[in-house]
Scaffold this motif. Structure first.
Motif, PDB file in Angstrom:
ATOM      1  N   VAL A  81       0.836  -1.202   0.000  1.00 41.46           N
ATOM      2  CA  VAL A  81       0.000   0.000   0.000  1.00 41.46           C
ATOM      3  C   VAL A  81       0.867   1.248   0.000  1.00 41.46           C
ATOM      4  N   GLU A  82       1.880   1.271   0.874  1.00 38.84           N
ATOM      5  CA  GLU A  82       2.739   2.448   0.962  1.00 38.84           C
ATOM      6  C   GLU A  82       3.501   2.657  -0.338  1.00 38.84           C
ATOM      7  N   GLN A  83       3.952   1.574  -0.954  1.00 39.30           N
ATOM      8  CA  GLN A  83       4.666   1.693  -2.224  1.00 39.30           C
ATOM      9  C   GLN A  83       3.731   2.212  -3.317  1.00 39.30           C
ATOM     10  N   PHE A  84       2.515   1.693  -3.348  1.00 36.28           N
ATOM     11  CA  PHE A  84       1.532   2.122  -4.342  1.00 36.28           C
ATOM     12  C   PHE A  84       1.223   3.608  -4.190  1.00 36.28           C
ATOM     13  N   VAL A  85       0.905   4.027  -2.977  1.00 36.02           N
ATOM     14  CA  VAL A  85       0.567   5.431  -2.738  1.00 36.02           C
ATOM     15  C   VAL A  85       1.769   6.329  -3.022  1.00 36.02           C
ATOM     16  N   SER A  86       2.974   5.875  -2.662  1.00 33.07           N
ATOM     17  CA  SER A  86       4.184   6.659  -2.927  1.00 33.07           C
ATOM     18  C   SER A  86       4.412   6.813  -4.425  1.00 33.07           C
ATOM     19  N   ARG A  87       4.227   5.747  -5.169  1.00 26.97           N
ATOM     20  CA  ARG A  87       4.420   5.808  -6.619  1.00 26.97           C
ATOM     21  C   ARG A  87       3.413   6.740  -7.272  1.00 26.97           C
ATOM     22  N   VAL A  88       2.154   6.647  -6.831  1.00 26.04           N
ATOM     23  CA  VAL A  88       1.124   7.542  -7.376  1.00 26.04           C
ATOM     24  C   VAL A  88       1.440   8.989  -7.017  1.00 26.04           C
ATOM     25  N   GLY A  89       1.817   9.223  -5.760  1.00 26.71           N
ATOM     26  CA  GLY A  89       2.144  10.579  -5.337  1.00 26.71           C
ATOM     27  C   GLY A  89       3.316  11.159  -6.103  1.00 26.71           C
ATOM     28  N   ARG A  90       4.321  10.324  -6.388  1.00 26.50           N
ATOM     29  CA  ARG A  90       5.479  10.790  -7.159  1.00 26.50           C
ATOM     30  C   ARG A  90       5.059  11.174  -8.573  1.00 26.50           C
ATOM     31  N   ARG A  91       4.177  10.389  -9.176  1.00 25.98           N
ATOM     32  CA  ARG A  91       3.697  10.735 -10.520  1.00 25.98           C
ATOM     33  C   ARG A  91       2.918  12.044 -10.498  1.00 25.98           C
ATOM     34  N   PHE A  92       2.140  12.255  -9.446  1.00 23.36           N
ATOM     35  CA  PHE A  92       1.389  13.504  -9.330  1.00 23.36           C
ATOM     36  C   PHE A  92       2.335  14.703  -9.276  1.00 23.36           C
ATOM     37  N   LEU A  93       3.500  14.528  -8.647  1.00 26.79           N
ATOM     38  CA  LEU A  93       4.465  15.617  -8.551  1.00 26.79           C
ATOM     39  C   LEU A  93       5.209  15.837  -9.859  1.00 26.79           C
ATOM     40  N   GLU A  94       5.486  14.756 -10.577  1.00 26.18           N
ATOM     41  CA  GLU A  94       6.338  14.831 -11.770  1.00 26.18           C
ATOM     42  C   GLU A  94       5.565  15.139 -13.042  1.00 26.18           C
ATOM     43  N   GLU A  95       4.270  14.827 -13.081  1.00 21.92           N
ATOM     44  CA  GLU A  95       3.498  14.969 -14.311  1.00 21.92           C
ATOM     45  C   GLU A  95       2.407  16.018 -14.144  1.00 21.92           C
ATOM     46  N   ASP A  96       2.065  16.679 -15.229  1.00 20.88           N
ATOM     47  CA  ASP A  96       0.972  17.655 -15.236  1.00 20.88           C
ATOM     48  C   ASP A  96      -0.261  17.002 -15.843  1.00 20.88           C
ATOM     49  N   TYR A  97      -1.384  17.084 -15.142  1.00 25.75           N
ATOM     50  CA  TYR A  97      -2.634  16.495 -15.616  1.00 25.75           C
ATOM     51  C   TYR A  97      -3.634  17.597 -15.932  1.00 25.75           C
ATOM     52  N   ARG A  98      -4.378  17.398 -17.004  1.00 23.54           N
ATOM     53  CA  ARG A  98      -5.418  18.371 -17.348  1.00 23.54           C
ATOM     54  C   ARG A  98      -6.572  18.330 -16.364  1.00 23.54           C
ATOM     55  N   GLY A  99      -6.736  17.219 -15.704  1.00 25.98           N
ATOM     56  CA  GLY A  99      -7.829  17.084 -14.736  1.00 25.98           C
ATOM     57  C   GLY A  99      -7.716  15.774 -13.994  1.00 25.98           C
ATOM     58  N   TRP A 100      -8.649  15.538 -13.099  1.00 25.79           N
ATOM     59  CA  TRP A 100      -8.611  14.357 -12.242  1.00 25.79           C
ATOM     60  C   TRP A 100      -8.688  13.069 -13.039  1.00 25.79           C
ATOM     61  N   TRP A 101      -9.334  13.096 -14.220  1.00 24.79           N
ATOM     62  CA  TRP A 101      -9.500  11.871 -15.006  1.00 24.79           C
ATOM     63  C   TRP A 101      -8.157  11.335 -15.505  1.00 24.79           C
ATOM     64  N   GLU A 102      -7.227  12.245 -15.830  1.00 26.67           N
ATOM     65  CA  GLU A 102      -5.897  11.782 -16.210  1.00 26.67           C
ATOM     66  C   GLU A 102      -5.150  11.235 -14.990  1.00 26.67           C
ATOM     67  N   ALA A 103      -5.423  11.802 -13.826  1.00 28.12           N
ATOM     68  CA  ALA A 103      -4.833  11.266 -12.598  1.00 28.12           C
ATOM     69  C   ALA A 103      -5.357   9.860 -12.317  1.00 28.12           C
ATOM     70  N   VAL A 104      -6.643   9.630 -12.591  1.00 23.35           N
ATOM     71  CA  VAL A 104      -7.228   8.301 -12.415  1.00 23.35           C
ATOM     72  C   VAL A 104      -6.532   7.296 -13.330  1.00 23.35           C
ATOM     73  N   ASP A 105      -6.275   7.690 -14.572  1.00 20.89           N
ATOM     74  CA  ASP A 105      -5.545   6.813 -15.484  1.00 20.89           C
ATOM     75  C   ASP A 105      -4.162   6.476 -14.926  1.00 20.89           C
ATOM     76  N   ALA A 106      -3.485   7.467 -14.345  1.00 17.17           N
ATOM     77  CA  ALA A 106      -2.155   7.242 -13.784  1.00 17.17           C
ATOM     78  C   ALA A 106      -2.214   6.273 -12.608  1.00 17.17           C
ATOM     79  N   ILE A 107      -3.251   6.391 -11.794  1.00 24.56           N
ATOM     80  CA  ILE A 107      -3.426   5.480 -10.658  1.00 24.56           C
ATOM     81  C   ILE A 107      -3.582   4.050 -11.157  1.00 24.56           C
ATOM     82  N   ILE A 108      -4.398   3.857 -12.181  1.00 21.03           N
ATOM     83  CA  ILE A 108      -4.606   2.522 -12.738  1.00 21.03           C
ATOM     84  C   ILE A 108      -3.306   2.003 -13.356  1.00 21.03           C
TER      85      ILE A 108
END
Length: 233
Positions: free
Chosen positions: A86-113
């Motif tokens: 869980v911690e690795q998953f959340v850390s990886r998602v959080g790192r992507r949120f910091l490194e990538e720019d998303y047009r909206g939450w839907w692109e963030a959902v794709d990144a989570i998947i």
């Protein structure tokens, strides 16, 4: 009515840790990590039913007494491995949120998947354990099923990143999205060991469509996120 989130939803993994005691020295911490790594490898090779503390000790290269020094049984070791996942998953998602720019939450959902799928393909033990549901639906928290814990962590990331208004409706929407996505992604990996691409894409479309409809129906909370950039199709 004012929304009050439960402690589990707020901090994601509030249940006590399964370790008998926390390793205080670097050598002890490395030994525990070796036990978790060994457990992950054995889960891929023989599954949870074939797992035993003796096999874990042998694979990790530690004495059986060292295992019992930190864990009472194989369930506790698997629980700690689940927490690490869980911690690795959340850390990886959080790192992507910091490194990538998303047009909206839907692109963030794709990144989570995408992160879930990549861990399923590349992280030892994850395919057979994921977030503990294979072993016990309440492995992460005795009062809440595992997907509810995961939903709480992902909800926190979305709140922080996109400024969605906190509400019971958001709690429910994210939980339903996690449950639905989990079911469809399980199907993807049953069809193909690496995950059937068309089913993974269907999971993304399903979650985007559901959350988009939910956000649009709220008088506040979803408007800001939906106004930022193009809306999901």
């Amino acid at each position: 009515m004012e929304h009050v989130s439960s402690p589990m939803i707020e901090d994601g993994c509030a249940a006590p840790k399964p370790l008998r005691r926390q390793p205080t020295q670097r050598r002890s911490a490395r030994r525990v990590e070796r036990m978790l790594d060994a457990t992950a490898e054995l889960l891929d090779e023989i599954g949870y039913e074939g797992l035993s503390t003796t096999r874990i000790a042998e694979r990790a290269g530690v004495a059986i007494g060292s295992v019992y020094q930190f864990f009472p049984d194989k369930r506790a070791i698997t629980q700690e491995l689940t927490r690490r996942n869980v911690e690795q998953f959340v850390s990886r998602v959080g790192r992507r949120f910091l490194e990538e720019d998303y047009r909206g939450w839907w692109e963030a959902v794709d990144a989570i998947i995408d992160e879930f799928v990549d861990m399923h393909r590349s992280v030892p033990g994850f395919r057979n354990l994921r977030f503990g549901d294979v072993v016990d639906l309440n492995l992460l928290d005795s009062d809440s099923d595992n997907n509810m814990v995961i939903a709480g962590r992902l909800r926190g990331l979305l709140l922080k990143e996109f400024g969605l208004a906190d509400s019971q409706e958001l709690d429910m929407a994210v939980l339903v999205a996690v449950e639905a996505g989990d079911a469809v992604l399980k199907l993807a990996f049953r069809r193909d060991p690496d995950g059937a691409p068309e089913i993974i894409e269907a999971a993304k479309q399903l979650i985007r469509g559901f959350l988009s409809r939910q956000l649009k129906s709220w008088p506040s909370g979803g408007a800001r996120a939906l106004d930022e950039g193009s809306q999901p199709s």
